[in-house]
Design a protein around this motif. Structure first.
Motif, PDB file in Angstrom:
ATOM      1  N   TRP A  64     -12.161 -43.973   4.756  1.00  0.00           N
ATOM      2  CA  TRP A  64     -12.747 -43.273   6.039  1.00  0.00           C
ATOM      3  C   TRP A  64     -13.051 -43.934   7.212  1.00  0.00           C
ATOM      4  CZ3 TRP A  64     -12.770 -38.089   7.072  1.00  0.00           C
ATOM      5  CH2 TRP A  64     -12.505 -37.108   6.148  1.00  0.00           C
ATOM      6  N   ILE A  65     -13.914 -45.147   6.886  1.00  0.00           N
ATOM      7  CA  ILE A  65     -14.431 -46.034   8.021  1.00  0.00           C
ATOM      8  C   ILE A  65     -13.368 -46.692   8.881  1.00  0.00           C
ATOM      9  CG2 ILE A  65     -15.734 -48.056   8.510  1.00  0.00           C
ATOM     10  CD1 ILE A  65     -17.475 -47.573   5.969  1.00  0.00           C
ATOM     11  N   LEU A  66     -12.141 -46.887   8.076  1.00  0.00           N
ATOM     12  CA  LEU A  66     -10.794 -47.597   8.694  1.00  0.00           C
ATOM     13  C   LEU A  66     -10.255 -46.481   9.563  1.00  0.00           C
ATOM     14  CD1 LEU A  66      -8.724 -49.421   8.972  1.00  0.00           C
ATOM     15  CD2 LEU A  66      -7.670 -48.661   7.017  1.00  0.00           C
ATOM     16  N   THR A  67     -10.231 -45.140   9.217  1.00  0.00           N
ATOM     17  CA  THR A  67      -9.731 -44.016  10.074  1.00  0.00           C
ATOM     18  C   THR A  67     -10.551 -43.894  11.395  1.00  0.00           C
ATOM     19  OG1 THR A  67      -8.928 -42.823   8.025  1.00  0.00           O
ATOM     20  CG2 THR A  67      -9.076 -41.317  10.049  1.00  0.00           C
ATOM     21  N   PHE A  68     -11.730 -43.687  11.414  1.00  0.00           N
ATOM     22  CA  PHE A  68     -12.768 -43.661  12.473  1.00  0.00           C
ATOM     23  C   PHE A  68     -12.316 -44.751  13.358  1.00  0.00           C
ATOM     24  CE2 PHE A  68     -15.318 -40.346   9.657  1.00  0.00           C
ATOM     25  CZ  PHE A  68     -15.172 -39.557  10.574  1.00  0.00           C
ATOM     26  N   SER A  69     -12.276 -45.928  12.567  1.00  0.00           N
ATOM     27  CA  SER A  69     -12.173 -47.280  13.633  1.00  0.00           C
ATOM     28  C   SER A  69     -10.796 -46.972  14.220  1.00  0.00           C
ATOM     29  CB  SER A  69     -12.047 -48.503  12.619  1.00  0.00           C
ATOM     30  OG  SER A  69     -11.809 -49.588  13.440  1.00  0.00           O
ATOM     31  N   ARG A  70      -9.886 -46.726  13.767  1.00  0.00           N
ATOM     32  CA  ARG A  70      -8.560 -46.455  14.193  1.00  0.00           C
ATOM     33  C   ARG A  70      -8.421 -45.372  15.341  1.00  0.00           C
ATOM     34  NH1 ARG A  70      -8.400 -50.702  12.681  1.00  0.00           N
ATOM     35  NH2 ARG A  70      -6.992 -51.700  11.497  1.00  0.00           N
ATOM     36  N   LEU A  71      -9.290 -44.143  15.166  1.00  0.00           N
ATOM     37  CA  LEU A  71      -9.280 -43.157  16.166  1.00  0.00           C
ATOM     38  C   LEU A  71     -10.030 -43.781  17.214  1.00  0.00           C
ATOM     39  CD1 LEU A  71      -8.978 -40.124  16.586  1.00  0.00           C
ATOM     40  CD2 LEU A  71     -11.231 -39.922  15.484  1.00  0.00           C
ATOM     41  N   ALA A  72     -11.048 -44.539  17.067  1.00  0.00           N
ATOM     42  CA  ALA A  72     -11.951 -44.977  18.130  1.00  0.00           C
ATOM     43  C   ALA A  72     -11.100 -45.906  19.070  1.00  0.00           C
ATOM     44  CB  ALA A  72     -13.067 -45.806  18.035  1.00  0.00           C
ATOM     45  N   SER A  73     -10.297 -46.884  18.297  1.00  0.00           N
ATOM     46  CA  SER A  73      -9.415 -47.805  19.178  1.00  0.00           C
ATOM     47  C   SER A  73      -8.421 -47.137  19.856  1.00  0.00           C
ATOM     48  CB  SER A  73      -8.789 -48.733  18.291  1.00  0.00           C
ATOM     49  OG  SER A  73      -8.046 -48.297  17.110  1.00  0.00           O
ATOM     50  N   SER A  74      -7.519 -45.973  19.343  1.00  0.00           N
ATOM     51  CA  SER A  74      -6.506 -45.456  19.845  1.00  0.00           C
ATOM     52  C   SER A  74      -6.923 -44.513  21.061  1.00  0.00           C
ATOM     53  CB  SER A  74      -5.957 -44.491  18.679  1.00  0.00           C
ATOM     54  OG  SER A  74      -6.728 -43.468  18.279  1.00  0.00           O
ATOM     55  N   ILE A  75      -8.073 -43.927  21.038  1.00  0.00           N
ATOM     56  CA  ILE A  75      -8.619 -43.082  22.101  1.00  0.00           C
ATOM     57  C   ILE A  75      -9.069 -44.038  23.136  1.00  0.00           C
ATOM     58  CG2 ILE A  75     -10.338 -41.497  23.030  1.00  0.00           C
ATOM     59  CD1 ILE A  75     -10.361 -40.196  20.200  1.00  0.00           C
ATOM     60  N   GLY A  76      -9.701 -45.079  22.829  1.00  0.00           N
ATOM     61  CA  GLY A  76     -10.205 -46.002  23.911  1.00  0.00           C
ATOM     62  C   GLY A  76      -8.999 -46.688  24.334  1.00  0.00           C
ATOM     63  N   ILE A  77      -8.110 -47.090  24.036  1.00  0.00           N
ATOM     64  CA  ILE A  77      -6.915 -47.787  24.586  1.00  0.00           C
ATOM     65  C   ILE A  77      -6.298 -46.933  25.401  1.00  0.00           C
ATOM     66  CG2 ILE A  77      -4.485 -48.830  24.107  1.00  0.00           C
ATOM     67  CD1 ILE A  77      -5.645 -49.921  21.311  1.00  0.00           C
ATOM     68  N   LEU A  78      -5.853 -45.583  25.102  1.00  0.00           N
ATOM     69  CA  LEU A  78      -5.329 -44.653  25.744  1.00  0.00           C
ATOM     70  C   LEU A  78      -6.132 -44.494  27.106  1.00  0.00           C
ATOM     71  CD1 LEU A  78      -3.227 -42.266  26.372  1.00  0.00           C
ATOM     72  CD2 LEU A  78      -4.875 -40.800  25.061  1.00  0.00           C
ATOM     73  N   VAL A  79      -7.414 -44.164  27.087  1.00  0.00           N
ATOM     74  CA  VAL A  79      -8.411 -43.996  28.190  1.00  0.00           C
ATOM     75  C   VAL A  79      -8.266 -45.347  29.153  1.00  0.00           C
ATOM     76  CG1 VAL A  79     -10.749 -43.437  29.045  1.00  0.00           C
ATOM     77  CG2 VAL A  79      -9.750 -42.259  26.975  1.00  0.00           C
ATOM     78  N   ILE A  80      -8.236 -46.287  28.486  1.00  0.00           N
ATOM     79  CA  ILE A  80      -8.481 -47.532  29.430  1.00  0.00           C
ATOM     80  C   ILE A  80      -7.362 -47.846  30.121  1.00  0.00           C
ATOM     81  CG2 ILE A  80      -8.812 -50.136  29.226  1.00  0.00           C
ATOM     82  CD1 ILE A  80     -10.923 -49.346  26.836  1.00  0.00           C
ATOM     83  N   PHE A  81      -6.276 -47.873  29.331  1.00  0.00           N
ATOM     84  CA  PHE A  81      -4.959 -48.355  29.919  1.00  0.00           C
ATOM     85  C   PHE A  81      -4.154 -47.244  30.815  1.00  0.00           C
ATOM     86  CE2 PHE A  81      -5.757 -51.694  26.678  1.00  0.00           C
ATOM     87  CZ  PHE A  81      -5.821 -52.838  27.399  1.00  0.00           C
ATOM     88  N   LEU A 118      -3.560 -37.536  13.668  1.00  0.00           N
ATOM     89  CA  LEU A 118      -4.169 -37.609  15.038  1.00  0.00           C
ATOM     90  C   LEU A 118      -4.135 -39.108  15.705  1.00  0.00           C
ATOM     91  CD1 LEU A 118      -5.116 -36.122  17.707  1.00  0.00           C
ATOM     92  CD2 LEU A 118      -7.503 -36.497  16.477  1.00  0.00           C
ATOM     93  N   VAL A 119      -4.615 -39.852  15.014  1.00  0.00           N
ATOM     94  CA  VAL A 119      -4.692 -41.307  15.490  1.00  0.00           C
ATOM     95  C   VAL A 119      -3.236 -41.850  15.773  1.00  0.00           C
ATOM     96  CG1 VAL A 119      -4.895 -43.661  14.464  1.00  0.00           C
ATOM     97  CG2 VAL A 119      -6.639 -42.083  14.000  1.00  0.00           C
ATOM     98  N   LEU A 120      -2.131 -41.457  14.756  1.00  0.00           N
ATOM     99  CA  LEU A 120      -0.836 -41.762  15.036  1.00  0.00           C
ATOM    100  C   LEU A 120      -0.342 -41.385  16.361  1.00  0.00           C
ATOM    101  CD1 LEU A 120       1.868 -43.057  14.038  1.00  0.00           C
ATOM    102  CD2 LEU A 120       2.316 -41.046  12.669  1.00  0.00           C
ATOM    103  N   PHE A 123       0.286 -51.259  16.066  1.00  0.00           N
ATOM    104  CA  PHE A 123      -0.655 -49.930  15.793  1.00  0.00           C
ATOM    105  C   PHE A 123       0.004 -49.029  15.015  1.00  0.00           C
ATOM    106  CE2 PHE A 123      -3.993 -52.139  18.598  1.00  0.00           C
ATOM    107  CZ  PHE A 123      -4.672 -52.292  17.526  1.00  0.00           C
ATOM    108  N   VAL A 124       0.939 -48.509  15.613  1.00  0.00           N
ATOM    109  CA  VAL A 124       1.699 -47.465  15.203  1.00  0.00           C
ATOM    110  C   VAL A 124       2.310 -47.720  13.920  1.00  0.00           C
ATOM    111  CG1 VAL A 124       3.872 -46.075  15.520  1.00  0.00           C
ATOM    112  CG2 VAL A 124       2.248 -46.427  17.306  1.00  0.00           C
ATOM    113  N   PHE A 125       2.842 -48.793  13.457  1.00  0.00           N
ATOM    114  CA  PHE A 125       3.549 -49.265  12.201  1.00  0.00           C
ATOM    115  C   PHE A 125       2.537 -49.242  11.256  1.00  0.00           C
ATOM    116  CE2 PHE A 125       7.112 -50.348  14.552  1.00  0.00           C
ATOM    117  CZ  PHE A 125       8.135 -49.391  14.116  1.00  0.00           C
ATOM    118  N   GLY A 126       1.370 -49.944  11.468  1.00  0.00           N
ATOM    119  CA  GLY A 126      -0.124 -50.256  10.740  1.00  0.00           C
ATOM    120  C   GLY A 126      -0.452 -48.935  10.421  1.00  0.00           C
ATOM    121  N   GLN A 127      -0.637 -47.823  11.375  1.00  0.00           N
ATOM    122  CA  GLN A 127      -1.135 -46.586  10.958  1.00  0.00           C
ATOM    123  C   GLN A 127      -0.304 -45.937  10.023  1.00  0.00           C
ATOM    124  OE1 GLN A 127      -3.900 -45.240  11.574  1.00  0.00           O
ATOM    125  NE2 GLN A 127      -3.925 -43.512  10.774  1.00  0.00           N
ATOM    126  N   VAL A 128       1.259 -46.148  10.121  1.00  0.00           N
ATOM    127  CA  VAL A 128       2.176 -45.454   9.291  1.00  0.00           C
ATOM    128  C   VAL A 128       1.871 -46.025   7.850  1.00  0.00           C
ATOM    129  CG1 VAL A 128       4.651 -45.207   8.828  1.00  0.00           C
ATOM    130  CG2 VAL A 128       3.758 -44.906  11.206  1.00  0.00           C
TER     131      VAL A 128
END
Length: 708
Positions: A110-127, A183-185, A217-222
């Motif tokens: 669960w912690i990994l999921t939330f970490s990936r969710l934060a990183s994905s949203i952050g990367i999307l917004v920042i870049f 959602l992360v994917l 990141f995508v393949f890691g999430q898969v």
């Protein structure tokens, strides 16, 4: 760039093939790894991930703090949190004793999921947004927000694993986790699409690296979504893919936010240097570069007398004005290009050709064994034009006049050697001969200079100096926003003497220090008198000489003058030249003390000196003043237009004001407005005038009427 694109395509194809291979040999791989081996490898991969994530934070937060940007700060704050949660997840997943008593292997996912969710949203917004510069204050604000968010997330981790199961069933939790993983994917894929779109625009190398990072990141999430059990090898492969993604992101963010902006600054600096030191028409080094080169030659000759003689030849095309007027400017330009090509093609070792502008060239010959050899070589250059020059309209015979000065002997400085060679070529034209070497009889000014220096020593006592003021106009509003105080000398016998004649003598003799102090006091006192009379306060610009600027107690003197007069420092703008910035340490220290007074600092005649952008961006200055030599030919000379445009653009990027000097017509004014130049001064608005006339003409209305 093509290489980076290939790497990105190969990363996508390689990741897909890896996933297919893992699935084909899935059962065999699971049998090959027991839990102890898997957890050991997982711990190593997880620690690498944490190290890479923390490096992204450290790179953006701790290093190169003078190049802060929103992208760097937000990425750093994001991956500080990600590194913390990845660390907790890794320890919980492999069952480290203390952590496993609070978080089980399953709960750590669960912690990994939330970490990936934060990183994905952050990367999307920042870049997905354009990166912009920020200040140290913004850094503190971002740190506070990041600190609060990380604490809140840690609280959720600490208490969530015991509270959530009381309100949500295990099946619902499992379904929620699958939704979040999907959602992360999806967000990672959207981030790839946002950066790639529009596809026809060529991507920088850094963005392609970030795209490759997102692919991993995508393949890691898969892989993280695929395991059937905790000890499934897909978890390990997912962690390895994430590690690769972190490393690529670290590399991409560095290049995007630090390396590429720095390279852009270097490219601008190189462009300015080239344009400032080369002639646009012929491509030859220009007069500014000649000055540098002769100075280098003099230094070399003074250190090593065995180098022999050096000769400087100034060449002038005879009757070029008639050729230009009769054949047209296009033919005249082509003739200048042909002349330069013909001479330059014959240049030998230790010989260099320069353009002096218009129809003049300079030919520098170093390490000559005899004066006779230098003169012989000069005559060989004349013979190059025994053959006619071919233009579209026909063949034309031209002749050149040459003037030569020799070092050592004909001057101790670059300026003297150039001036003396120029004097010699004009003497040759006047005498109707092909070549002349400089002799002192050509220029009998030494006695006049000595007399002028003596007269100057008494000029202050006799009140022969006075100031004139030239308005500085804001180009958007046409309002008077300042004025420049300029020194004039009314000699009792010779009348008005040009500043270009007496200022260099004052500099060399040291009189400029006392004269400069008088200018400063007089200009500040006049400005205060106008304020006391009820006029709207404006800033007065005052030029500092090199000798003034190098005074250790300069800031103290200026502070005392302002205090005695009662003028606020914000109404004083001190102008220095680029040549004063050669000693970087002294310059920074002096400018810092001056800025502490509260005065404004401008760099005058910008573009004609030697400022490095690396130092310029760190200098405590407020304004760049574009030299009049660039502005005057801005509509005729594309070289000068490019310099003005580049300097103005650079000033805007460095958050500096920019003022153009020497504006004489409306075409120049319109060009400067198009370049978003802030202010201007010149004869178009007003010539420099005395205080009383300035008061009547400008202070009473604080606007300027531009002639139609």
């Amino acid at each position: 760039m093509k290489q980076e694109e290939k790497k990105t395509i190969h990363a996508a194809i390689g990741g897909a093939l890896l996933f297919l291979l893992i699935q084909i040999f899935h059962s065999s791989l699971n049998q090959a790894y027991d839990w102890d081996m898997l957890s050991a490898f997982y711990l190593i991969a997880g620690c690498c991930n944490v190290a890479f994530a923390f490096s992204i934070f450290a790179q953006g937060w701790l290093f190169f703090s003078n190049r802060l940007s929103k992208g760097r700060l937000y990425t750093a704050a994001l991956f500080l949190g990600v590194s913390i949660f990845d660390f907790i997840h890794t320890l919980g997943f492999v069952g480290v004793p203390f952590i496993s008593s609070y978080i089980s292997s399953g709960e750590s996912l669960w912690i990994l999921t939330f970490s990936r969710l934060a990183s994905s949203i952050g990367i999307l917004v920042i870049f997905s947004k354009e990166d912009t510069p920020v200040t140290i204050t913004d850094k503190v604000r971002v740190f506070r927000k990041a600190f609060v968010l990380i604490l809140a997330a840690l609280a959720v981790v600490a208490f969530g694993h015991t509270l959530f199961p009381q309100f949500i069933s295990p099946l619902a939790l499992e379904a929620l986790k699958r939704i979040l993983d999907m959602l992360v994917l999806l967000i990672y894929l959207i981030a790839v699409a946002v950066i790639v779109y529009p596809g026809k625009v060529e991507k920088s190398a850094s963005l392609l690296i970030i795209i490759r990072s997102l692919i991993f990141f995508v393949f890691g999430q898969v892989f993280f979504m695929n395991p059937a059990a905790i000890n499934d090898v897909d978890n390990l492969i997912g962690m390895i893919c994430s590690g690769i993604a972190y490393y690529l992101l670290l590399q991409g963010v560095y290049r995007l936010t630090i390396e590429e902006p720095f390279q852009e600054y270097e490219a601008i600096e190189a462009q300015i240097n080239y344009l400032a030191y080369h002639d646009d028409l012929t491509g030859l080094p220009n007069r500014r570069r000649l000055m540098q080169r002769v100075e280098e030659m003099i230094l070399t000759g003074e250190k090593d007398r065995s180098k022999g003689f050096s000769a400087l030849v100034i060449m002038n095309i005879n009757h070029f004005k008639n050729i230009n007027d009769s054949l047209g400017h296009f033919a005249g330009d082509r003739m200048l290009q042909t002349v330069s090509e013909r001479i330059n093609s014959e240049a030998r070792r230790n010989e260099e050709l320069f353009s002096m502008g218009a129809d003049e060239f300079a030919f520098l010959m170093t390490e000559r064994s005899s004066l006779e050899g230098s003169m012989t070589r000069a005559r060989e250059l004349l013979r190059l034009f025994e053959l006619p020059i071919e233009l579209e309209s026909g063949e034309y015979h031209i002749s050149l006049s040459l003037g030569m000065s020799v070092f050592p002997g004909d001057g101790e400085t670059a300026e003297q050697l150039i001036q003396n060679a120029d004097t010699a070529v004009h003497n040759a034209k006047d005498q109707g001969v092909e070549i002349r070497r400089y002799v002192p009889a050509m220029q009998m000014k030494a006695k006049e200079r000595l007399k002028l220096e003596n007269d100057m020593r008494r000029a202050l006592e006799r009140n022969e100096f006075y100031l004139v003021y030239q308005p500085q106009v804001h180009l958007d509003t046409e309002e008077i926003v300042g004025m420049e105080a300029l020194l004039r000398w009314d000699h009792p016998k010779r009348g008005l003497i040009s500043p270009s004649e007496f200022i260099p003598i004052a500099e060399e003799s040291g009189l400029i220090v006392s004269i400069g102090e008088w200018v400063l006091k007089t200009a500040c006192l006049q400005n205060k008198m106008w304020q006391n009379a009820g006029y709207q306060p404006i800033c007065v610009s005052i030029n500092l000489s090199m000798r003034q600027f190098l005074q250790p107690n300069l800031a103290g003197k200026i502070g005392a003058i302002l205090s005695d007069i009662g003028l606020e420092a914000c109404y004083v703008d001190l102008e220095i030249t680029e040549s004063m910035t050669l000693d970087k340490e002294t310059t920074f220290d002096q400018l810092k003390r001056l800025k502490e007074l509260g005065v404004f600092i401008s760099i005058d005649d910008f573009g004609t000196g030697y400022s490095s952008l690396h130092y310029l961006k760190n200098m405590p200055i407020d304004r760049l003043k574009i030299d009049r030599s660039f502005v005057q030919e801005v509509m005729e000379d594309s070289n000068d237009a490019a310099i003005v445009s580049t300097i103005t653009s650079m000033a805007h990027h460095l958050k500096l004001k920019v003022t153009a000097e020497g504006v004489e017509n409306k075409d120049q004014l319109q060009f400067l407005r198009q370049q978003r130049c802030h202010d201007a001064q010149g004869f178009l608005f007003s010539k420099p005038i005395r205080a009383l006339e300035f008061e009547k003409s400008f202070l009473k209305m604080l606007r300027v009427e531009i002639p139609s």
